[in-house]
Design a protein around this motif. Structure first.
Motif: not given
Length: 141
Positions: A123-126, A88-93
């Motif tokens: 940017x946020x990565x999960x 998930x990058x910035x709330x996109x799969x």
């Protein structure tokens, strides 16, 4: 990439024909045995942490993941370098190969038309989970 389809408990079984199927030269007909297998036990590592995702796009065709395929993603597996992950990058799969060496973390497509994803400042990565199976339809019905 669509939102996950939750795993619903219960046995899903099919008949297993216990006969090797050659992908090269045909072999003479052989006796075979039939038994029932539970697809949940066959396809799921951790049924409580498994989800289905439908693929949208062509960035992973180099390893046989195509537009419209269904991925089984397990959230209980610790992601490691070189595994195929659902990120998930910035709330996109997105589904990509995880590249992680020290502080260098990237998401690598398996199609040369798509550049690697290198995170930019802010940017946020999960890593949402690890892809364990690809269910690829061979016949459009």
């Amino acid at each position: 990439m669509n939102f996950p389809i939750p795993y619903l408990p219960g046995e899903v079984s099919m008949t297993l024909i216990e006969c090797a199927v050659h992908a090269g030269f045909p072999s003479p007909a052989a006796d075979y045995a039939q038994s029932r297998i539970d697809l949940n036990r066959h396809l799921l590592i951790n049924e409580n942490a498994s989800f289905l995702f439908r693929v949208l796009g062509e960035s992973m065709t180099g390893i046989g993941i195509y537009d419209g395929d269904t991925l089984i993603v397990d959230r209980s597996i610790t992601p490691a370098h070189n595994q195929i992950v659902l990120a998930v990058i910035d709330d996109e799969f997105t589904v990509k190969r995880l590249y992680r060496r020290g502080q260098d973390v990237r998401l690598i497509a398996e199609n040369p038309a798509f550049p690697p994803i290198i995170l930019k400042e802010g940017q946020e990565l999960r890593i949402w989970g690890v892809v364990t199976f690809n269910l690829h339809r061979l016949l459009n019905v």
